[in-house]
Design an enzyme around this catalytic site. Structure first.
Site: not given
Ligand code: TEU
Ligand code: CA
Length: 529
Positions: A98, A194, A236, A310-311
């Site tokens: 990542d 990311d 992403e 994971h989000d």
């Molecule tokens: O996610 C990007 C992001 O925009 C997310 O935080 C999303 O908006 C949110 O989870 C929705 O509720 C990436 C990663 O996947 C995330 O785990 C990180 O927290 C974020 O970037 C910051 O690095």
């Protein structure tokens, strides 16, 4: 058509804190992953994307990196990473790391140096302004943090402990490319990148995604890192629509292999309270987005097919109300495998894992969720409503310890897991499913083996996609057409049986026996030509 290596991957995402704990401290680790490589191989995945495992104060589960070249001690050592790379290679599994380069942790040495003064070499590695504007952080509140000693604000699009890197600075860019090359030289197969869409941010204009120089940076990165290598890249991109996807993934532009797009999920967020108060699921709307993605510019771009990560709360729970969760898991993965693109599995999808039942606020740990426990109260919601909104929609739902067997907390750890286990780990776990022919796990294995077959793969990768029954509130159906082959795919995306339009034709694959009716979540794949 020649199939490139990156095109035929089946990627398995591991959230390392929650996959397998090898030493009883309640936190998953690299040795835990190594011990489960045979499991992943047996499943049929060909690559593993590991969420960040680098040195980090863990304010955002490791997406706040303080050293890009060291493994965090809670996950193990750099020697463990070497061993993981070696063991994965033996099994012909690629390791995708990542890459979190929109921001670092505030504990990163670059930021610590940057704080020392405006003439420090690293000061310009971050984004500073004399005045804050109204730009908001994704995690709630304003995106600027004041540093009294410098009389300046720094930008943080995420938590305040995640200062944004300044991609306008060529020295920063060189350092990042060097780090990427370091890992690729070590044998890493590629990167999941990311919030890569934020690199071109123009905070003065309140522009965070798709900024002016974004694609310039990605082309430069390609040239300095990916050129001449057989490496995998997926970005992403919350803000990528079906047309801008080409900008990232048209092979002629030399940027990325593919990007994750999120509107299939985010379209259900509400105007005012976003993810915390989603509107009711609507299959027709879901199909509109996914089908559009499948028929737009696919010849010049590539799709990343996923439902979970994971989000996101698990799609079986958000999208499949009234359906059996395990059957729903099979159905969703079958869709990912037969749409054009590269399928991603998020750990636990392959056994149909569910959510934990959060009973009190203290059980919720994610930074975004915790910030919003306060932000939503400030908007006037009652304590009870806020708890409900946050517990049902927060990111912790997907980050539960993985359920390996029916022992305490699903056999993830001999100690106390850092986060609550899913509510039904005793019945939903690998041990219970591995010898059951009808289980989700067995289905995933059979489906992957079928999809990757020589006579099927070119069709799923390169065939035309023709949507069917777009207005049906219950079926998810389409054709795939390639040369003289035609395949019909139908899934019953509803709680009640539907009629099978292709009964009697040549059945190639199914999650249920062929019949006049297809039961809830049933999937049937026919050869029509
Ligand atoms: O996610 C990007 C992001 O925009 C997310 O935080 C999303 O908006 C949110 O989870 C929705 O509720 C990436 C990663 O996947 C995330 O785990 C990180 O927290 C974020 O970037 C910051 O690095
Ligand atoms: Ca551990």
């Amino acid at each position: 058509m020649n199939i490139k290596k990156w095109q035929k991957q089946i990627v398995y995402q591991i959230y390392p804190r929650s996959f397998k704990d090898s030493n009883g401290d309640g936190i998953g680790d690299l040795k835990g992953i190594i011990s489960k490589l045979d499991y992943i191989k047996d499943l049929g995945a060909t690559a593993i994307w590991i969420s960040p495992c680098f040195a980090s104060p863990m304010k955002d589960g490791g997406y706040d990196i303080s050293d890009y070249r060291s493994i965090d001690p809670i996950f193990g050592t750099n020697a463990d990473m070497d061993e993981l790379l070696l063991e994965a290679k033996k099994r012909d599994i690629g390791i995708i790391l990542d890459l979190v380069v929109n921001h670092t942790s505030d504990q990163h040495v670059w930021f610590q140096e940057a704080l020392k003064g405006k003439d420090n070499h690293y000061h310009d590695y971050y984004v500073w302004r004399k005045k804050a504007n109204t730009l908001g952080s994704v995690f709630g509140g304003n995106a600027w943090e004041y540093v009294p000693a410098l009389d300046e604000y720094y930008l943080h699009l995420f938590a305040k402990e995640q200062p944004d890197l300044n991609w306008e600075n060529p020295k920063l860019r060189e350092d990042i490319y060097e780090m990427m090359n370091y890992w690729l030289d070590k044998g890493v197969y590629g990167f999941r990148m990311d919030v890569i869409e934020n690199l071109g941010k123009q905070p003065d204009l309140l522009i965070t995604t798709n900024g002016e120089h974004l694609h310039e940076y990605l082309q430069e990165m390609h040239q300095k890192v990916y050129e001449g290598r057989e490496a995998f890249s997926v970005g992403e991109c919350w803000g990528a629509d079906d047309h801008t996807r080409i900008l990232y993934t048209d092979p002629d532009r030399k940027e990325l292999n593919m990007v994750f797009q999120f509107s299939f999920f985010a379209q259900f967020w509400s105007q005012k309270n976003g993810k915390w108060n989603p509107s009711p699921f609507d299959l027709i709307k879901l199909k509109e987005v996914l089908f559009h993605k499948q028929i737009t510019e696919t010849k010049r771009s590539w799709n990343a097919n996923f439902w979970d990560n994971h989000d996101l709360p698990r799609a079986t729970i958000s999208f499949c109300k009234g359906m059996d969760r395990k059957e729903a898991s099979k159905m969703l993965f079958a869709i990912s495998c037969f749409e054009q693109g590269t399928p991603f599995i998020y750990q636990g999808d392959e056994i149909g894992m569910g959510h934990p039942l959060f009973l009190k606020e203290e059980e919720i740990v994610d930074v975004e969720a915790r910030n919003n426990l306060t932000c939503l109260r400030d908007q006037g919601f009652s304590k009870e409503d806020v708890f409900k909104m946050v517990s049902l929609n927060c990111r912790d739902n997907a980050r539960t310890p993985f359920s390996w067997d029916s022992t305490k907390d699903g056999g993830f750890s001999t100690g106390t897991p850092w986060l609550k286990a899913p509510a039904d780990y005793q019945t939903c776990n690998v041990e219970a499913e591995k010898n059951d022919e009808t289980s989700v796990l067995s289905f995933f294995k059979k489906l992957i083996a079928f999809r990757q077959k020589e006579d099927i793969l070119p069709l799923v990768l390169f065939g035309d996609f023709i949507p069917l029954a777009e207005d049906s509130p219950s079926s998810f159906s389409f054709l795939r057409v390639y040369k003289d082959q035609e395949i019909g795919f139908i899934a019953n995306f509803s709680p009640s049986p539907i009629t099978n339009p292709w009964e009697g034709k040549e059945l190639l694959f199914g999650s249920v026996p062929e019949d006049r009716y297809i039961p809830s979540c049933g999937v049937l794949i026919y050869r029509l030509k």
